[in-house]
Enzyme design. Structure first.
Site, mmCIF file in Angstrom:
data_model
loop_
_atom_site.group_PDB
_atom_site.id
_atom_site.type_symbol
_atom_site.label_atom_id
_atom_site.label_comp_id
_atom_site.label_asym_id
_atom_site.label_seq_id
_atom_site.Cartn_x
_atom_site.Cartn_y
_atom_site.Cartn_z
ATOM 1 N N LYS A 14 -15.103 8.445 25.735
ATOM 2 C CA LYS A 14 -15.266 9.133 27.023
ATOM 3 C C LYS A 14 -16.493 10.049 27.011
ATOM 4 O O LYS A 14 -17.340 9.968 27.895
ATOM 5 C CB LYS A 14 -14.009 9.950 27.372
ATOM 6 C CG LYS A 14 -12.732 9.120 27.430
ATOM 7 C CD LYS A 14 -11.532 9.952 27.831
ATOM 8 C CE LYS A 14 -11.163 11.041 26.852
ATOM 9 N NZ LYS A 14 -10.466 10.572 25.645
ATOM 10 N N ARG A 89 -5.005 14.566 32.329
ATOM 11 C CA ARG A 89 -4.310 14.050 31.146
ATOM 12 C C ARG A 89 -2.799 14.038 31.334
ATOM 13 O O ARG A 89 -2.088 13.621 30.426
ATOM 14 C CB ARG A 89 -4.654 14.923 29.935
ATOM 15 C CG ARG A 89 -5.719 14.323 29.009
ATOM 16 C CD ARG A 89 -5.959 15.313 27.875
ATOM 17 N NE ARG A 89 -6.510 14.745 26.678
ATOM 18 C CZ ARG A 89 -7.805 14.715 26.387
ATOM 19 N NH1 ARG A 89 -8.693 15.146 27.254
ATOM 20 N NH2 ARG A 89 -8.211 14.237 25.236
ATOM 21 N N ARG A 128 -16.347 10.985 12.924
ATOM 22 C CA ARG A 128 -16.928 12.145 13.604
ATOM 23 C C ARG A 128 -16.537 13.436 12.886
ATOM 24 O O ARG A 128 -17.313 14.377 12.814
ATOM 25 C CB ARG A 128 -16.459 12.181 15.064
ATOM 26 C CG ARG A 128 -17.070 13.349 15.835
ATOM 27 C CD ARG A 128 -16.826 13.285 17.326
ATOM 28 N NE ARG A 128 -15.423 13.467 17.666
ATOM 29 C CZ ARG A 128 -14.942 13.392 18.904
ATOM 30 N NH1 ARG A 128 -15.752 13.127 19.915
ATOM 31 N NH2 ARG A 128 -13.660 13.560 19.142
ATOM 32 N N ARG A 134 -15.282 19.688 13.988
ATOM 33 C CA ARG A 134 -14.093 19.832 14.840
ATOM 34 C C ARG A 134 -12.836 19.734 13.997
ATOM 35 O O ARG A 134 -12.597 18.720 13.351
ATOM 36 C CB ARG A 134 -14.084 18.742 15.930
ATOM 37 C CG ARG A 134 -14.832 19.167 17.167
ATOM 38 C CD ARG A 134 -14.847 18.090 18.210
ATOM 39 N NE ARG A 134 -13.521 17.684 18.689
ATOM 40 C CZ ARG A 134 -13.332 16.893 19.728
ATOM 41 N NH1 ARG A 134 -14.374 16.446 20.409
ATOM 42 N NH2 ARG A 134 -12.119 16.557 20.093
ATOM 43 N N ARG A 146 -2.540 13.430 18.217
ATOM 44 C CA ARG A 146 -3.288 13.323 19.492
ATOM 45 C C ARG A 146 -3.011 11.970 20.152
ATOM 46 O O ARG A 146 -2.846 11.891 21.364
ATOM 47 C CB ARG A 146 -4.795 13.492 19.232
ATOM 48 C CG ARG A 146 -5.152 14.929 18.885
ATOM 49 C CD ARG A 146 -6.514 15.032 18.246
ATOM 50 N NE ARG A 146 -7.590 14.601 19.124
ATOM 51 C CZ ARG A 146 -8.841 14.409 18.722
ATOM 52 N NH1 ARG A 146 -9.160 14.615 17.460
ATOM 53 N NH2 ARG A 146 -9.758 14.032 19.578
HETATM 54 P P1 B4P Z 1 -15.582 9.971 22.059
HETATM 55 O O1 B4P Z 1 -14.701 8.766 22.102
HETATM 56 O O2 B4P Z 1 -16.722 10.031 22.968
HETATM 57 O O3 B4P Z 1 -14.567 11.160 22.165
HETATM 58 P P2 B4P Z 1 -13.632 11.479 23.435
HETATM 59 O O4 B4P Z 1 -12.745 10.323 23.778
HETATM 60 O O5 B4P Z 1 -14.483 12.023 24.517
HETATM 61 O O6 B4P Z 1 -12.891 12.691 22.848
HETATM 62 P P3 B4P Z 1 -11.474 13.308 22.715
HETATM 63 O O7 B4P Z 1 -10.454 12.665 23.586
HETATM 64 O O8 B4P Z 1 -11.264 13.340 21.258
HETATM 65 O O9 B4P Z 1 -11.692 14.802 23.060
HETATM 66 P P4 B4P Z 1 -11.523 15.822 24.259
HETATM 67 O O10 B4P Z 1 -12.661 16.712 24.082
HETATM 68 O O11 B4P Z 1 -11.331 15.184 25.595
HETATM 69 O O12 B4P Z 1 -16.130 10.047 20.613
HETATM 70 C C1 B4P Z 1 -15.412 9.738 19.447
HETATM 71 C C2 B4P Z 1 -16.319 9.215 18.363
HETATM 72 O O13 B4P Z 1 -16.485 7.805 18.547
HETATM 73 C C3 B4P Z 1 -17.739 9.807 18.375
HETATM 74 O O14 B4P Z 1 -18.097 10.105 17.067
HETATM 75 C C4 B4P Z 1 -18.612 8.680 18.931
HETATM 76 O O15 B4P Z 1 -19.905 8.702 18.404
HETATM 77 C C5 B4P Z 1 -17.859 7.446 18.488
HETATM 78 N N1 B4P Z 1 -18.055 6.306 19.381
HETATM 79 C C6 B4P Z 1 -18.065 6.341 20.739
HETATM 80 N N2 B4P Z 1 -18.248 5.101 21.243
HETATM 81 C C7 B4P Z 1 -18.364 4.251 20.148
HETATM 82 C C8 B4P Z 1 -18.560 2.831 20.011
HETATM 83 N N3 B4P Z 1 -18.700 2.038 21.072
HETATM 84 N N4 B4P Z 1 -18.586 2.325 18.773
HETATM 85 C C9 B4P Z 1 -18.444 3.114 17.682
HETATM 86 N N5 B4P Z 1 -18.267 4.476 17.747
HETATM 87 C C10 B4P Z 1 -18.230 5.025 18.976
HETATM 88 O O16 B4P Z 1 -10.121 16.569 23.903
HETATM 89 C C11 B4P Z 1 -9.912 17.358 22.748
HETATM 90 C C12 B4P Z 1 -8.612 18.156 22.872
HETATM 91 O O17 B4P Z 1 -8.719 19.116 23.964
HETATM 92 C C13 B4P Z 1 -7.337 17.375 23.227
HETATM 93 O O18 B4P Z 1 -6.716 16.829 22.077
HETATM 94 C C14 B4P Z 1 -6.461 18.482 23.894
HETATM 95 O O19 B4P Z 1 -5.830 19.299 22.944
HETATM 96 C C15 B4P Z 1 -7.481 19.314 24.647
HETATM 97 N N6 B4P Z 1 -7.631 18.903 26.064
HETATM 98 C C16 B4P Z 1 -8.785 18.388 26.618
HETATM 99 N N7 B4P Z 1 -8.582 18.101 27.921
HETATM 100 C C17 B4P Z 1 -7.287 18.419 28.198
HETATM 101 C C18 B4P Z 1 -6.480 18.322 29.375
HETATM 102 N N8 B4P Z 1 -6.967 17.825 30.526
HETATM 103 N N9 B4P Z 1 -5.187 18.737 29.331
HETATM 104 C C19 B4P Z 1 -4.679 19.254 28.189
HETATM 105 N N10 B4P Z 1 -5.381 19.371 27.034
HETATM 106 C C20 B4P Z 1 -6.688 18.955 27.025
#
Ligand code: B4P
Length: 193
Positions: A14, A89, A128, A134, A146
């Site tokens: 995302k 979420r 990551r 993190r 998670r």
């Molecule tokens: P991403 O995949 O980009 O990470 P994300 O889904 O955005 O992050 P996440 O869900 O963990 O975090 P968020 O901040 O929303 O990246 C992951 C890795 O994969 C990276 O290293 C990237 O380089 C790699 N990657 C990406 N695409 C790739 C591909 N095609 N091939 C290979 N590698 C690839 O949430 C964090 C925490 O915040 C949650 O657990 C929760 O506690 C809280 N939170 C956030 N929003 C909330 C909400 N609305 N309600 C309640 N709690 C919330």
């Protein structure tokens, strides 16, 4: 306005895809994860409360994230559209978002849901965790928590938007550019309607 939700389990890409999409479509990026991490780094009371939950892999309370999104929408009256990343979420967050957008005379155009296998999510997040600093990424049991939280509370958000026929599934495995192309194709199909 073009308002999109980028949806998927933790590690589905995302944040990665959001950076590319906001540039291409000129949207304002609203990531609740980034907003929460900014509160944590400023050591605000909200940030301290959020950190204790995030470090366990749990969701932060709905009213906290809904309040943050409300403020961010108010702070960007000129935006030509929003890309919601990591929000909503829970179904309660989805209903609140619909109400906030309705007050602005707009709505969600589409939810783009990225599918990625659990083994691949685990691999990406642990990788990551080696460099991101993190604390929710470098521990396998926190990552499992998670993913469990996603299945028990977040996956149903797609059902909420499915009843309005707004969900499009996109393959989330492959190169970052391939996935970006697939997402762009779906967005272009609604953006020209
Ligand atoms: P991403 O995949 O980009 O990470 P994300 O889904 O955005 O992050 P996440 O869900 O963990 O975090 P968020 O901040 O929303 O990246 C992951 C890795 O994969 C990276 O290293 C990237 O380089 C790699 N990657 C990406 N695409 C790739 C591909 N095609 N091939 C290979 N590698 C690839 O949430 C964090 C925490 O915040 C949650 O657990 C929760 O506690 C809280 N939170 C956030 N929003 C909330 C909400 N609305 N309600 C309640 N709690 C919330």
């Amino acid at each position: 306005m073009l308002n999109l939700i980028l949806f998927g389990p933790p590690g589905s890409g995302k944040g990665t895809q959001s950076e590319k999409l906001i540039e291409k479509y000129g949207l304002k990026h609203l990531s609740t994860g980034d907003l929460l991490r900014s509160q944590i780094s400023q050591k605000t009371p909200l940030g301290l409360e959020a950190k204790s939950l995030m470090d366990k892999g749990q969701l932060v309370p709905d009213e906290v994230v809904i309040g943050m999104i409300h403020s961010a929408l108010e702070a960007n009256p000129q935006a030509k559209g929003f890309l919601f990343d990591g929000f909503p979420r829970t179904p309660a967050q989805a209903e609140a978002l619909d109400k906030l957008l309705a007050m602005k005379g707009t709505s969600i155009n589409m939810m783009l849901a990225m599918k990625v296998s659990e083994e691949e999510l685990m691999r990406r997040l642990l990788r990551r965790g080696d460099t991101s600093g993190r604390s929710d990424d470098n521990n396998e049991s926190v990552i499992r928590a998670r993913i469990a939280e996603y299945h028990s509370k977040t996956a149903q958000v797609a059902d909420y938007y499915r009843q309005f026929d707004k969900v499009v599934n996109v393959e989330g495995e492959g190169s970052i550019d391939q996935i970006f192309e697939a997402l762009s194709k779906e967005i272009d199909a609604v953006a020209v309607q």
